[in-house]
Enzyme design. Structure first.
Site, PDB file in Angstrom:
ATOM      1  N   PHE A  82     -16.368 -37.990 -22.055  1.00  0.00           N
ATOM      2  CA  PHE A  82     -17.325 -38.183 -23.134  1.00  0.00           C
ATOM      3  C   PHE A  82     -18.733 -38.006 -22.578  1.00  0.00           C
ATOM      4  O   PHE A  82     -19.053 -38.550 -21.523  1.00  0.00           O
ATOM      5  CB  PHE A  82     -17.217 -39.591 -23.740  1.00  0.00           C
ATOM      6  N   ASP A  83     -19.556 -37.277 -23.279  1.00  0.00           N
ATOM      7  CA  ASP A  83     -20.962 -37.130 -22.919  1.00  0.00           C
ATOM      8  C   ASP A  83     -21.726 -38.185 -23.700  1.00  0.00           C
ATOM      9  O   ASP A  83     -21.999 -38.027 -24.877  1.00  0.00           O
ATOM     10  CB  ASP A  83     -21.456 -35.729 -23.276  1.00  0.00           C
ATOM     11  N   VAL A  84     -22.057 -39.290 -23.044  1.00  0.00           N
ATOM     12  CA  VAL A  84     -22.705 -40.388 -23.746  1.00  0.00           C
ATOM     13  C   VAL A  84     -24.226 -40.274 -23.769  1.00  0.00           C
ATOM     14  O   VAL A  84     -24.874 -40.845 -24.639  1.00  0.00           O
ATOM     15  CB  VAL A  84     -22.297 -41.763 -23.174  1.00  0.00           C
ATOM     16  N   THR A 144     -25.797 -38.530 -26.774  1.00  0.00           N
ATOM     17  CA  THR A 144     -24.814 -37.966 -27.693  1.00  0.00           C
ATOM     18  C   THR A 144     -24.162 -39.111 -28.465  1.00  0.00           C
ATOM     19  O   THR A 144     -24.271 -39.189 -29.681  1.00  0.00           O
ATOM     20  CB  THR A 144     -23.738 -37.159 -26.929  1.00  0.00           C
TER      21      THR A 144
END
Length: 67
Positions: free
Chosen positions: A8-10, A13
Protein backbone atom coordinates in the site's frame (compact mmCIF):
# COMPACT_ATOMS: atom_id res chain seq x y z
CA UNK A 1 -4.15 -16.63 -8.00
CA UNK A 2 -2.71 -16.33 -4.51
CA UNK A 3 -0.98 -13.10 -3.50
CA UNK A 4 2.09 -13.37 -1.29
CA UNK A 5 2.54 -9.66 -0.74
CA UNK A 6 0.22 -6.67 -0.93
CA UNK A 7 1.79 -3.22 -0.86
CA UNK A 8 0.00 0.00 0.00
CA UNK A 9 1.26 3.48 -0.84
CA UNK A 10 0.18 5.40 2.24
CA UNK A 11 2.15 8.63 1.69
CA UNK A 12 -0.55 11.12 0.75
CA UNK A 13 -2.57 8.34 -0.87
CA UNK A 14 -4.34 6.68 2.04
CA UNK A 15 -3.24 9.22 4.65
CA UNK A 16 -2.98 13.00 4.31
CA UNK A 17 0.29 13.46 6.18
CA UNK A 18 0.51 17.19 5.48
CA UNK A 19 -2.89 17.83 7.03
CA UNK A 20 -2.27 15.64 10.08
CA UNK A 21 1.17 17.16 10.56
CA UNK A 22 -0.28 20.69 10.47
CA UNK A 23 -3.08 19.78 12.87
CA UNK A 24 -0.69 18.11 15.33
CA UNK A 25 1.73 21.04 15.30
CA UNK A 26 -1.08 23.58 15.68
CA UNK A 27 -2.40 21.61 18.67
CA UNK A 28 1.07 21.40 20.23
CA UNK A 29 1.65 25.14 19.87
CA UNK A 30 -1.82 25.87 21.24
CA UNK A 31 -1.26 23.68 24.29
CA UNK A 32 1.83 25.77 25.08
CA UNK A 33 -0.13 29.02 24.80
CA UNK A 34 0.95 29.88 21.25
CA UNK A 35 -2.23 29.53 19.16
CA UNK A 36 -0.65 31.20 16.11
CA UNK A 37 2.69 29.42 16.60
CA UNK A 38 2.41 27.00 13.71
CA UNK A 39 1.36 29.74 11.30
CA UNK A 40 4.23 31.90 12.57
CA UNK A 41 6.86 29.17 12.14
CA UNK A 42 5.41 26.97 9.39
CA UNK A 43 7.85 28.08 6.67
CA UNK A 44 10.87 27.53 8.93
CA UNK A 45 9.54 24.18 10.12
CA UNK A 46 8.99 22.93 6.57
CA UNK A 47 12.46 24.07 5.47
CA UNK A 48 14.16 22.27 8.37
CA UNK A 49 11.96 19.18 7.98
CA UNK A 50 12.80 18.93 4.29
CA UNK A 51 16.54 19.04 5.06
CA UNK A 52 16.23 16.42 7.80
CA UNK A 53 14.25 14.05 5.55
CA UNK A 54 16.86 14.50 2.81
CA UNK A 55 19.65 13.67 5.28
CA UNK A 56 17.74 10.59 6.45
CA UNK A 57 17.15 9.38 2.88
CA UNK A 58 20.84 9.86 2.03
CA UNK A 59 22.00 8.03 5.16
CA UNK A 60 23.57 11.14 6.67
CA UNK A 61 21.47 10.76 9.83
CA UNK A 62 19.39 8.00 11.45
CA UNK A 63 15.91 7.81 12.92
CA UNK A 64 17.38 7.39 16.39
CA UNK A 65 19.43 10.59 15.92
CA UNK A 66 16.29 12.47 14.90
CA UNK A 67 14.29 11.11 17.85
Amino acid sequence: MKYEIILFDVDDTLFDFSMSEGMALHKAFSEFGLPTGFADYEAHYKEISKLLWRDLEQGLTTLSELG
